[in-house]
Design a protein around this motif. Structure first.
Motif, PDB file in Angstrom:
ATOM      1  N   ASP A 188       0.873  -1.175   0.000  1.00  0.00           N
ATOM      2  CA  ASP A 188       0.000   0.000   0.000  1.00  0.00           C
ATOM      3  C   ASP A 188       0.911   1.227   0.000  1.00  0.00           C
ATOM      4  OD1 ASP A 188      -1.751   2.082   0.644  1.00  0.00           O
ATOM      5  OD2 ASP A 188      -2.924   0.855   2.030  1.00  0.00           O
ATOM      6  N   TYR A 189       1.056   1.864  -1.168  1.00  0.00           N
ATOM      7  CA  TYR A 189       1.993   2.974  -1.326  1.00  0.00           C
ATOM      8  C   TYR A 189       1.275   4.297  -1.092  1.00  0.00           C
ATOM      9  CZ  TYR A 189       5.090  -0.518  -3.343  1.00  0.00           C
ATOM     10  OH  TYR A 189       5.878  -1.631  -3.524  1.00  0.00           O
ATOM     11  N   ILE A 190       1.749   5.061  -0.110  1.00  0.00           N
ATOM     12  CA  ILE A 190       1.107   6.314   0.283  1.00  0.00           C
ATOM     13  C   ILE A 190       2.051   7.484   0.055  1.00  0.00           C
ATOM     14  CG2 ILE A 190       1.773   5.856   2.689  1.00  0.00           C
ATOM     15  CD1 ILE A 190      -0.638   7.547   3.543  1.00  0.00           C
ATOM     16  N   HIS A 191       1.517   8.572  -0.484  1.00  0.00           N
ATOM     17  CA  HIS A 191       2.329   9.772  -0.715  1.00  0.00           C
ATOM     18  C   HIS A 191       2.799  10.331   0.626  1.00  0.00           C
ATOM     19  CE1 HIS A 191       3.738  13.593  -2.206  1.00  0.00           C
ATOM     20  NE2 HIS A 191       3.345  13.318  -3.451  1.00  0.00           N
ATOM     21  N   VAL A 192       4.058  10.684   0.693  1.00  0.00           N
ATOM     22  CA  VAL A 192       4.636  11.159   1.954  1.00  0.00           C
ATOM     23  C   VAL A 192       3.956  12.423   2.466  1.00  0.00           C
ATOM     24  CG1 VAL A 192       6.484  12.520   0.864  1.00  0.00           C
ATOM     25  CG2 VAL A 192       6.826  11.550   3.167  1.00  0.00           C
ATOM     26  N   MET A 193       3.392  13.237   1.579  1.00  0.00           N
ATOM     27  CA  MET A 193       2.693  14.437   2.040  1.00  0.00           C
ATOM     28  C   MET A 193       1.378  14.087   2.739  1.00  0.00           C
ATOM     29  SD  MET A 193       4.611  16.943   1.613  1.00  0.00           S
ATOM     30  CE  MET A 193       3.368  18.093   2.193  1.00  0.00           C
ATOM     31  N   ASP A 194       0.679  13.061   2.245  1.00  0.00           N
ATOM     32  CA  ASP A 194      -0.505  12.578   2.962  1.00  0.00           C
ATOM     33  C   ASP A 194      -0.099  12.056   4.336  1.00  0.00           C
ATOM     34  OD1 ASP A 194      -2.611  13.073   1.146  1.00  0.00           O
ATOM     35  OD2 ASP A 194      -2.107  11.299  -0.022  1.00  0.00           O
ATOM     36  N   LEU A 195       0.982  11.310   4.380  1.00  0.00           N
ATOM     37  CA  LEU A 195       1.463  10.750   5.643  1.00  0.00           C
ATOM     38  C   LEU A 195       1.879  11.854   6.614  1.00  0.00           C
ATOM     39  CD1 LEU A 195       2.123   8.281   7.300  1.00  0.00           C
ATOM     40  CD2 LEU A 195       4.278   8.053   6.051  1.00  0.00           C
ATOM     41  N   ALA A 196       2.527  12.890   6.100  1.00  0.00           N
ATOM     42  CA  ALA A 196       2.934  14.009   6.963  1.00  0.00           C
ATOM     43  C   ALA A 196       1.714  14.661   7.606  1.00  0.00           C
ATOM     44  CB  ALA A 196       3.706  15.033   6.137  1.00  0.00           C
ATOM     45  N   GLU A 197       0.661  14.833   6.836  1.00  0.00           N
ATOM     46  CA  GLU A 197      -0.512  15.549   7.331  1.00  0.00           C
ATOM     47  C   GLU A 197      -1.237  14.804   8.437  1.00  0.00           C
ATOM     48  OE1 GLU A 197      -2.516  16.271   3.639  1.00  0.00           O
ATOM     49  OE2 GLU A 197      -1.028  17.771   3.021  1.00  0.00           O
ATOM     50  N   ILE A 198      -1.216  13.467   8.423  1.00  0.00           N
ATOM     51  CA  ILE A 198      -1.894  12.727   9.486  1.00  0.00           C
ATOM     52  C   ILE A 198      -1.173  12.904  10.821  1.00  0.00           C
ATOM     53  CG2 ILE A 198      -0.700  10.547   9.004  1.00  0.00           C
ATOM     54  CD1 ILE A 198      -4.278  11.057  10.376  1.00  0.00           C
TER      55      ILE A 198
ATOM     56  N   GLY B 188      -2.642   4.381   5.418  1.00  0.00           N
ATOM     57  CA  GLY B 188      -2.380   3.927   4.054  1.00  0.00           C
ATOM     58  C   GLY B 188      -3.468   4.449   3.143  1.00  0.00           C
ATOM     59  N   THR B 189      -3.488   3.949   1.914  1.00  0.00           N
ATOM     60  CA  THR B 189      -4.501   4.386   0.950  1.00  0.00           C
ATOM     61  C   THR B 189      -5.687   3.433   0.900  1.00  0.00           C
ATOM     62  OG1 THR B 189      -3.570   3.152  -0.915  1.00  0.00           O
ATOM     63  CG2 THR B 189      -2.681   5.360  -0.491  1.00  0.00           C
ATOM     64  N   GLY B 190      -5.475   2.215   1.393  1.00  0.00           N
ATOM     65  CA  GLY B 190      -6.505   1.193   1.300  1.00  0.00           C
ATOM     66  C   GLY B 190      -6.445   0.397   0.009  1.00  0.00           C
TER      67      GLY B 190
ATOM     68  N   LYS C 279      -8.052  11.166   5.165  1.00  0.00           N
ATOM     69  CA  LYS C 279      -8.040  10.201   4.061  1.00  0.00           C
ATOM     70  C   LYS C 279      -6.958  10.609   3.078  1.00  0.00           C
ATOM     71  CE  LYS C 279     -11.055   7.806   0.795  1.00  0.00           C
ATOM     72  NZ  LYS C 279     -12.459   7.596   0.377  1.00  0.00           N
ATOM     73  N   ALA C 280      -6.230   9.645   2.555  1.00  0.00           N
ATOM     74  CA  ALA C 280      -5.188   9.944   1.564  1.00  0.00           C
ATOM     75  C   ALA C 280      -5.818  10.612   0.347  1.00  0.00           C
ATOM     76  CB  ALA C 280      -4.458   8.667   1.160  1.00  0.00           C
ATOM     77  N   LYS C 281      -5.191  11.692  -0.124  1.00  0.00           N
ATOM     78  CA  LYS C 281      -5.739  12.475  -1.236  1.00  0.00           C
ATOM     79  C   LYS C 281      -4.947  12.294  -2.523  1.00  0.00           C
ATOM     80  CE  LYS C 281      -5.188  16.190   1.228  1.00  0.00           C
ATOM     81  NZ  LYS C 281      -5.157  17.568   1.775  1.00  0.00           N
ATOM     82  N   ARG C 282      -3.688  11.924  -2.397  1.00  0.00           N
ATOM     83  CA  ARG C 282      -2.801  11.900  -3.559  1.00  0.00           C
ATOM     84  C   ARG C 282      -2.644  10.474  -4.091  1.00  0.00           C
ATOM     85  NH1 ARG C 282      -1.417  15.241   0.556  1.00  0.00           N
ATOM     86  NH2 ARG C 282      -0.803  17.406   0.088  1.00  0.00           N
ATOM     87  N   SER C 283      -2.441  10.344  -5.377  1.00  0.00           N
ATOM     88  CA  SER C 283      -2.348   9.022  -6.017  1.00  0.00           C
ATOM     89  C   SER C 283      -0.912   8.520  -6.050  1.00  0.00           C
ATOM     90  CB  SER C 283      -2.873   9.104  -7.454  1.00  0.00           C
ATOM     91  OG  SER C 283      -1.990   9.884  -8.253  1.00  0.00           O
TER      92      SER C 283
ATOM     93  N   VAL D 246      -9.112   5.386  10.784  1.00  0.00           N
ATOM     94  CA  VAL D 246      -8.474   6.699  10.717  1.00  0.00           C
ATOM     95  C   VAL D 246      -9.378   7.711  10.023  1.00  0.00           C
ATOM     96  CG1 VAL D 246      -7.197   6.349   8.534  1.00  0.00           C
ATOM     97  CG2 VAL D 246      -6.258   7.838  10.310  1.00  0.00           C
ATOM     98  N   GLU D 247     -10.170   7.250   9.052  1.00  0.00           N
ATOM     99  CA  GLU D 247     -11.096   8.152   8.374  1.00  0.00           C
ATOM    100  C   GLU D 247     -12.211   8.607   9.310  1.00  0.00           C
ATOM    101  OE1 GLU D 247     -12.511   6.416   4.713  1.00  0.00           O
ATOM    102  OE2 GLU D 247     -10.478   5.898   4.066  1.00  0.00           O
TER     103      GLU D 247
END
Length: 337
Positions: A233-243, A266-268, A317-321, A310-311
């Protein structure tokens, strides 16, 4: 409000520092520069226009750490990133991982008692689930015997924090169980730049594309997946930073009564190693030189998150692809030439 970020010039941490500064927190960084450089601090400043306080300290050094906390009683929260993070390397150097990831956590928690009602966010990992029997993985999935010393340090770390809280410590904590962070800041001023040979997939992909590495090894194509390669499950680091900022604000909320909690981040969605390679080639319009190699010790077959908790509880929720992340990672890599 002053927030301590340990390992604050590392990959995920530096992006979290940016997210904190953009929310007007004052950030204090500790880093021993073992796997990063002061150039990252310059990148943070250029992005935000702010200069976080920086201390070059190795948190394994108890006396230096104690002196820091004696000098900084104004810290209100701690986000703990400082740790070694490579599964394969941990198999080769287990004692280094236990010293850096476990002993140093104990030292940090001991010093945290000098802060009034400290809030603590622990950088954990989906590796605590090992190969989960049910997918997607929820927070209720059993924590299984770790498949690597790295994964074991994250399990032990969570247990240490919970045991400390249950002992009556005046501490509230959240463990964030990351899946696979990738990407870079869209400005390409900070990103993932490991020292030496990369231990993670995407920096090896970008370095191969840039000609720094001759060939990318895909570790195994005989897994029971659609294309035979591992799924993550690959998540953009900016989404991860924001959580991290959202989790911190949850702890700082006066109405938050829970002393400890865990969240998957993660992104799910799961993607295979070959999915990553093909997507990288497509979005960046280039071809990668890769080969199939033997399986790597410590790797699980498939891991991707159930993100319902988490949602619902943190409103994140992860926003970036993945495509966004791979574009940003390549832009960052090109600036390193």
């Amino acid at each position: 409000m002053k927030i301590l970020v340990t390992g604050g010039l590392g990959f995920i941490a530096s992006h979290t520092v940016v997210a904190l500064l953009e929310k007007n927190y004052e950030v204090v960084i500790i880093d021993n520069l073992s796997n990063t450089s002061l150039d990252v601090l310059e990148g943070i400043t250029r992005i935000t226009g702010k200069n976080p306080d920086f201390y070059q300290i190795d948190i394994r050094n108890k006396s230096d750490l104690s002196q820091f906390f004696n000098e900084r009683p104004d810290i209100k929260g701690i986000i703990h990133f400082a740790a070694f993070k490579a599964v394969g390397e941990s198999v080769e150097k287990p004692l280094d991982y236990y010293e850096n990831n476990v002993a140093a956590l104990v030292y940090l928690l001991k010093e945290s008692c000098k802060i009034n009602q400290p809030k603590f966010i622990f950088s954990s990992s989906c590796t605590v689930y090992d190969q989960a029997k049910t997918l997607p993985i929820t927070e209720n999935a059993p924590v299984q015997k770790a498949n690597s010393p790295y994964g074991n340090t994250k399990q032990i770390g969570e247990e240490i924090i919970l045991d400390y809280i249950n002992s009556g410590a005046d501490l509230q904590a959240i463990s964030l169980r990351y899946f696979n962070p990738i990407g870079a800041h869209p400005t390409a001023l900070i990103g993932e730049l490991p020292i030496g040979v990369p231990q993670n997939l995407v920096p090896f992909v970008t370095q191969t594309a840039a000609g720094k590495r001759e060939v990318l090894s895909v570790f195994g194509n005989d897994y029971p997946t659609e294309d035979g390669t591992c799924i993550r499950d690959y998540i953009h680091v900016m989404d991860l930073a924001e959580i991290h900022v959202i989790a911190l604000e949850k702890l700082l909320d006066q109405n938050h009564a829970k002393s400890y909690d865990v969240f998957n981040v993660g992104t799910g969605k799961g993607n295979s190693v070959l999915d990553v390679i093909k997507t990288f080639e497509k979005v960046n319009n280039l071809k990668l030189n890769y080969k199939i190699a033997n399986r790597r010790p410590g790797d699980v077959t498939t891991a991707y998150a159930d993100t319902d908790k988490v949602e619902k509880e943190l409103g994140w929720k992860a926003k970036r692809s993945m495509a966004d992340a791979l574009k940003d990672a390549w832009q960052w890599e090109k600036k390193q030439q």
